[in-house]
Design an enzyme around this catalytic site. Structure first.
Site, short mmCIF file in Angstrom:
data_model
loop_
_atom_site.label_atom_id
_atom_site.label_comp_id
_atom_site.label_asym_id
_atom_site.label_seq_id
_atom_site.Cartn_x
_atom_site.Cartn_y
_atom_site.Cartn_z
N ASP A 152 10.88 42.75 -5.38
CA ASP A 152 10.09 41.84 -4.55
C ASP A 152 10.02 40.44 -5.15
OD1 ASP A 152 9.59 44.11 -3.14
OD2 ASP A 152 7.40 43.92 -3.18
N ASP A 153 9.66 39.51 -4.29
CA ASP A 153 9.24 38.14 -4.64
C ASP A 153 10.39 37.18 -4.95
OD1 ASP A 153 6.82 39.34 -4.38
OD2 ASP A 153 6.10 38.95 -6.41
N HIS A 203 9.66 39.72 2.84
CA HIS A 203 8.41 39.78 2.07
C HIS A 203 7.53 38.57 2.41
CE1 HIS A 203 5.92 41.51 -0.97
NE2 HIS A 203 6.16 40.63 -1.92
N HIS A 207 4.24 34.53 0.86
CA HIS A 207 3.56 35.57 0.07
C HIS A 207 2.05 35.56 0.29
CE1 HIS A 207 2.88 38.39 -3.26
NE2 HIS A 207 4.15 38.72 -3.07
N HIS A 294 10.12 43.69 -9.58
CA HIS A 294 10.18 42.27 -9.21
C HIS A 294 11.34 41.62 -9.95
CE1 HIS A 294 6.13 43.64 -8.32
NE2 HIS A 294 6.10 42.68 -7.39
NI NI Z 1 5.12 40.42 -3.76
#
Ligand code: NI
Length: 341
Positions: A152-153, A203, A207, A294
């Protein structure tokens, strides 16, 4: 998937890639295009019946051809279509040299020094280039355990790529849930994710916790990232990981896509500890697990590289979310929340 190929011609003296225009006389490129079109018409007339019978699509306009993808022969030049496979006979157009004589650079074709170079091009450069093989994806074995690593991210310009390299080395895939504002900075990485066979998920754009937003704002968050990913890759992400894993009824009914959570949380963002991250995956891994990591932190990247290696050696197939669900015959439904198989 069929193998694809492309011809590359080089000037052996300079090592430069030869474009077709390099061997055309000045301002004659347009004339050559006309000759190609005339020849195409001829071919079309003589083969249209065959192609109808065999239900094949005949490339019939100049636009279908990549004029820089050509092969010099003794008495002709072959041009190839942009989308071709070596199994199709209809992917090339051979034009007799006599039709092209007036337009081709005599210095290239006359029997002088540069002709010798040119012959070298014909004899060496052209047979030598191997077809550019697009690797076949290994089929996933339904009966062998599998796991979906998710990141993620990101994307991150270095760490994401290193994770992709490790996946390629292990013949595996993963899923990257990108944040739109990050993704817009690294279109090349987005392309690389898709080219590697991995999957891009959504995602959100900024955020933001979607459960705090109304439907309009949720749509902005989701569509913003969809557009950024599409612009870079010509594919839309069709799964969502809501930031912080926060889901409510509005998020479920507004997003209209499967909401993918996880059942192994490495807490890699918190510990920033390679070994702890590795341990959390290896000690909890099961067939059908979805792992949350991540790709923004060097410790997570280092851990991922090890995890990919260890899981492969333990017999796990590393698959994307879509591969995991389709191989297990589980449907991903819009607005439904999934944490694993
Ligand atoms: Ni995230």
């Amino acid at each position: 998937m069929q193998n694809k190929f492309k011809n590359y011609n080089f000037n052996l003296k300079t090592g430069e890639l030869l474009k077709f225009s390099d061997i055309c006389n000045e301002n004659k490129y347009g004339d050559v295009e006309k000759i190609i079109e005339t020849n195409l018409k001829k071919v079309e007339d003589t083969t249209s019946q065959t192609s109808k019978n065999e239900n094949v699509n005949l490339a019939s306009t100049l636009k279908d051809y990549d004029l820089n993808d050509f092969l010099l022969k003794n008495n002709s030049i072959c041009f190839y279509t942009k989308n071709k496979s070596e199994l199709s006979l209809l992917n090339k157009l051979e034009i007799p040299m006599r039709d092209l004589n007036k337009y081709i650079n005599v210095n290239v074709l006359n029997n002088n020094t540069s002709f010798q170079k040119s012959q070298n091009i014909i004899e060496k450069a052209i047979p030598a280039p191997e077809p550019v093989i697009i690797p076949k994806q290994n089929a996933i074995n339904k009966n062998q355990k599998m796991i979906a690593l998710t990141f993620d991210d990101g994307p991150h310009p270095i760490y994401t790529q290193e994770i992709l390299n490790a996946l390629s080395a292990a013949n595996g895939h993963a899923t990257f849930f990108v944040v739109g504002n990050n993704a817009s900075k690294y279109p090349k990485i987005l392309k690389n994710i898709i080219a590697q066979g991995s999957q891009i998920g959504n995602h959100s754009l900024t955020h933001t916790q979607l459960t705090k937003l109304n439907a309009n704002k949720i749509n902005e968050e989701i569509n913003g990232t969809r557009d950024i990913v599409y612009k870079a890759t010509k594919t839309y992400p069709d799964i969502i990981r809501p930031p912080y894993g926060s889901v409510n009824q509005t998020v479920q009914s507004t997003t209209k896509q499967p909401l993918i959570l996880w059942n192994i949380d490495t807490l890699d963002w918190k510990t920033r500890d390679k070994q702890k991250t590795i341990n959390s995956v290896i000690s909890n891994a099961k067939d059908g697990s979805i792992v949350l990591m991540h790709d923004l932190y060097p410790t997570s990247k280092d851990a991922a590289v090890s995890i990919i290696d260890i899981l492969s050696k333990k017999g796990y197939q590393l698959v994307t979310i879509s591969e995991l669900f389709s191989t297990k015959n589980k449907e991903l439904k819009p607005g439904m929340v999934y944490t694993g198989i």
